[in-house]
Write a protein that holds these residues in place. Structure first.
Motif, PDB file in Angstrom:
ATOM      1  N   ASP A  18       0.816  -1.212   0.000  1.00 25.04           N
ATOM      2  CA  ASP A  18       0.000   0.000   0.000  1.00 25.04           C
ATOM      3  C   ASP A  18       0.852   1.267   0.000  1.00 25.04           C
ATOM      4  N   THR A  19       0.180   2.383  -0.190  1.00 24.98           N
ATOM      5  CA  THR A  19       0.892   3.655  -0.323  1.00 24.98           C
ATOM      6  C   THR A  19       1.641   4.025   0.948  1.00 24.98           C
ATOM      7  N   ASP A  20       1.169   3.569   2.103  1.00 28.58           N
ATOM      8  CA  ASP A  20       1.883   3.877   3.344  1.00 28.58           C
ATOM      9  C   ASP A  20       3.165   3.049   3.459  1.00 28.58           C
ATOM     10  N   GLN A  21       3.225   1.913   2.788  1.00 32.45           N
ATOM     11  CA  GLN A  21       4.465   1.134   2.747  1.00 32.45           C
ATOM     12  C   GLN A  21       5.439   1.740   1.728  1.00 32.45           C
ATOM     13  N   PRO A  24       5.857   6.111   3.717  1.00 30.76           N
ATOM     14  CA  PRO A  24       5.242   6.156   5.043  1.00 30.76           C
ATOM     15  C   PRO A  24       4.768   7.565   5.414  1.00 30.76           C
ATOM     16  N   SER A  25       3.550   7.626   5.897  1.00 27.39           N
ATOM     17  CA  SER A  25       2.914   8.929   6.169  1.00 27.39           C
ATOM     18  C   SER A  25       3.702   9.779   7.156  1.00 27.39           C
ATOM     19  N   ARG A  26       4.415   9.168   8.079  1.00 33.77           N
ATOM     20  CA  ARG A  26       5.161   9.957   9.066  1.00 33.77           C
ATOM     21  C   ARG A  26       6.307  10.750   8.433  1.00 33.77           C
ATOM     22  N   ASP A  43       9.907   1.034   5.803  1.00 30.62           N
ATOM     23  CA  ASP A  43       9.607  -0.068   6.717  1.00 30.62           C
ATOM     24  C   ASP A  43       9.629  -1.426   6.020  1.00 30.62           C
ATOM     25  N   GLY A  67      -4.566   1.613  -0.822  1.00 30.73           N
ATOM     26  CA  GLY A  67      -4.552   2.519   0.324  1.00 30.73           C
ATOM     27  C   GLY A  67      -5.000   3.906  -0.068  1.00 30.73           C
ATOM     28  N   SER A  68      -4.326   4.897   0.460  1.00 33.38           N
ATOM     29  CA  SER A  68      -4.759   6.275   0.240  1.00 33.38           C
ATOM     30  C   SER A  68      -4.502   6.725  -1.189  1.00 33.38           C
ATOM     31  N   ARG A  70      -3.116   9.581  -2.001  1.00 33.02           N
ATOM     32  CA  ARG A  70      -2.085  10.616  -2.061  1.00 33.02           C
ATOM     33  C   ARG A  70      -1.048  10.293  -3.134  1.00 33.02           C
ATOM     34  N   ALA A  73       3.286   8.789  -2.861  1.00 36.61           N
ATOM     35  CA  ALA A  73       3.868   7.456  -3.047  1.00 36.61           C
ATOM     36  C   ALA A  73       4.521   7.328  -4.426  1.00 36.61           C
TER      37      ALA A  73
END
Length: 169
Positions: A18-21, A24-26, A43, A67-68, A70, A73
């Motif tokens: 996913d886009t957070d992988q 990462p949003s942080r 990660d 995922g998101s 945004r 990514a």
């Protein structure tokens, strides 16, 4: 963008990345592609950001970019110099964000035959992925002509600027 027809290393990922992988949003405190690239796959594959070289490829299984919505990514991957992304399937919004940014993408069901580190290339017009390590070729879905034109000119922003300039002449 680097020419995707030039053979280069494949970084292989599995299904449902996913886009957070990917970004990462942080770490999304900027929209600068190079800054985002410093944290790509932080990660999932911590070595990616430090070791990826311009012109290399991301290869994935199914549902890549879920995922998101945004665009950071695909922007992170473009900032890392990724020449293209080949996956068995993409999340629709991620796929379109790549096109809008001018990042080449191909859907290729057989890409599961590519191993991490294989040298591959993409023929966007023919819809073909070649594995130079094994000598295999895999059929992919070529982009429709209009989407290919967007990728060729560097994305939606570049296309729009060129179109507006041509209309003024």
């Amino acid at each position: 963008m680097t020419d995707p027809s030039t053979p280069a290393r494949a970084w292989v990922f599995g299904d449902d990345v996913d886009t957070d992988q990917i970004a990462p949003s942080r770490f999304i405190v900027s929209s600068d592609p190079e800054e985002l690239a410093e944290h790509a796959f932080n990660d999932l594959r911590p070595e990616f950001a430090a070791e990826v070289e311009a012109g290399e490829f991301v290869v994935a299984g199914t549902n890549f970019g879920s995922g998101s919505s945004r665009e950071q990514a695909p922007l992170a991957l473009a900032g890392a110099g990724v020449a293209g992304i080949v996956a068995q399937s993409f999340a629709r919004i991620f796929f379109r964000n790549c096109i809008n940014l001018g990042l080449p993408v191909l859907i290729c069901p057989e890409v599961g035959n590519v191993s991490d580190g294989d040298e591959i290339s993409m023929d966007l017009d023919a819809g073909l992925v070649e594995n130079h390590t094994t000598g295999e070729q895999y059929d992919a879905e070529p982009l429709p002509p209009f989407l290919q034109e967007l990728v060729d000119v560097g994305g939606l922003k570049a296309y729009t600027k060129a179109k507006l300039a041509a209309d003024r002449e």
